[in-house]
Design an enzyme around this catalytic site. Structure first.
Site, short mmCIF file in Angstrom:
data_model
loop_
_atom_site.label_atom_id
_atom_site.label_comp_id
_atom_site.label_asym_id
_atom_site.label_seq_id
_atom_site.Cartn_x
_atom_site.Cartn_y
_atom_site.Cartn_z
N LEU A 125 0.85 -1.19 0.00
CA LEU A 125 0.00 0.00 0.00
C LEU A 125 0.88 1.24 0.00
CD1 LEU A 125 -2.98 1.00 0.27
CD2 LEU A 125 -2.56 1.15 2.73
N HIS A 229 6.45 1.18 12.45
CA HIS A 229 7.17 2.37 12.01
C HIS A 229 6.24 3.57 12.04
CE1 HIS A 229 9.47 5.06 9.38
NE2 HIS A 229 10.52 4.26 9.56
#
Length: 338
Positions: A125, A229
């Site tokens: 994505l 992250h």
């Protein structure tokens, strides 16, 4: 904006997109040959007649229909770990008690596993920063679930996603520094890249086979196990809204969390429905925006469409939006509320 299957004419733009993506997005490498292969594999998947999940990959792009510009990517991998093992660390908890000392000790273990063999993975994505607005991220991400809802037999009952693990501002992974670096003669970005493009046999060859006690790792490494992250948090939040939950499994390199959900429990699929287009009309104030897709596999398209549901099975659509997707009166669509 519309989501559609990737075609070879997209290749140059996909290379540009991949070059602008973060280096940590290993499933979208800035490698023309790899991207060309992924498009070719996806074209075959969309054209193949299959009766269950195999090694198919469905690679799609977000296109600006006003300019023809490709603004993002997403993918579905129908069955991971079937031809090559799909490794992660399963987090196990062990509690021990000493009667003599009256002490309870709880430990956590990282156990190398490939529990997701055969599961469907959603990933790759990426959205051009210029287009991170107007619900484009949702359109890109949720279009995958509409495709799976229309063709459920092509996918596994379990759907998972592997999130990028936390790294510092210099791109260093505390877990890799404490663990993986001791077993591979490679820098973290190189090992992560090789694994991300599907060549992961070296994990089985070199990673320790016995469970690893988390408490023996440095505190910095312990703290990032299961932590995503910073740049990946928006994607994780979208997954959580769909019903994905942390599965107590993490990436073997950076400790990023694995999340999963049953296909039938994905929110977009559960709340979507099929309907026949009654008529195409100019937009009215009573129309509301819905996420919708066509139901032909080879010509699959999805977009935000303004519509007026007449009943559970019939809708009126905004003429201009419908015509851009080639939708006519009498066609069937699958749709879900914004």
């Amino acid at each position: 904006m519309r989501v559609r299957p990737a075609i070879m004419a997209d290749l140059d733009r996909l290379v540009d997109l991949a070059s602008g993506a973060s280096k940590g997005l290993t499933t979208l490498p800035a490698n023309r040959g790899i991207l060309e292969t992924r498009i070719a594999d996806s074209i075959i998947a969309f054209e193949s007649d299959v009766d269950g999940p195999g090694g198919e990959s469905y690679f799609m792009v977000l296109e600006d229909t006003e300019t023809g510009k490709v603004a993002g990517t997403c993918a579905i991998y129908a069955g991971v770990g079937l031809s090559k093992a799909f490794y992660n660390y399963k987090i196990l908890k062990i509690t021990q008690y000493s009667h003599e000392l009256n002490v309870t000790s709880t430990s956590h273990l990282l156990n190398l596993a490939n529990d997701y063999q055969g599961a469907t993975e959603v990933g790759t994505l990426y959205l051009d920063p210029e287009y991170r607005k107007d619900g484009n991220g949702q359109l890109l991400a949720r279009s995958r679930y509409l495709l799976m809802g229309c063709f459920a037999s092509r996918f596994s009952d379990i759907v998972m996603a592997e999130m990028r693990g936390w790294q510092d501002k210099d791109g260093k992974s505390p877990l890799w520094e404490a663990l993986g670096s001791h077993f591979f003669q490679l820098p973290f970005p190189d090992a992560d890249y090789i694994s991300g493009v599907g060549n992961n046999q070296f994990i089985a060859d070199l990673m320790p086979k016995f469970p690893i006690y988390v408490e023996l790792l440095p505190k910095a490494a312990q703290d990032v196990i299961g932590k995503t992250h910073d740049e990946t948090r928006p994607a994780l939040n979208l997954l959580k809204k769909e019903g994905f939950r942390f599965s107590n499994a993490v990436d073997v390199f950076d400790g990023g969390p694995c999340v999963d959900v049953r296909l039938e429990d994905i929110r977009t699929i559960r709340h979507s429905r099929l309907a026949t287009v009654r008529t195409l009309i100019d937009r009215t104030k009573s129309m509301s925006r819905h996420l919708a897709c066509t139901i032909a596999l080879k010509g699959f398209q999805s977009s935000w469409l303004h519509m007026h549901p007449i009943n559970r099975d019939t809708v009126d659509l905004d003429r201009t939006e419908a015509e851009k997707l080639g939708i006519s009166v009498g066609d069937q669509i699958r749709y879900v509320a914004d």
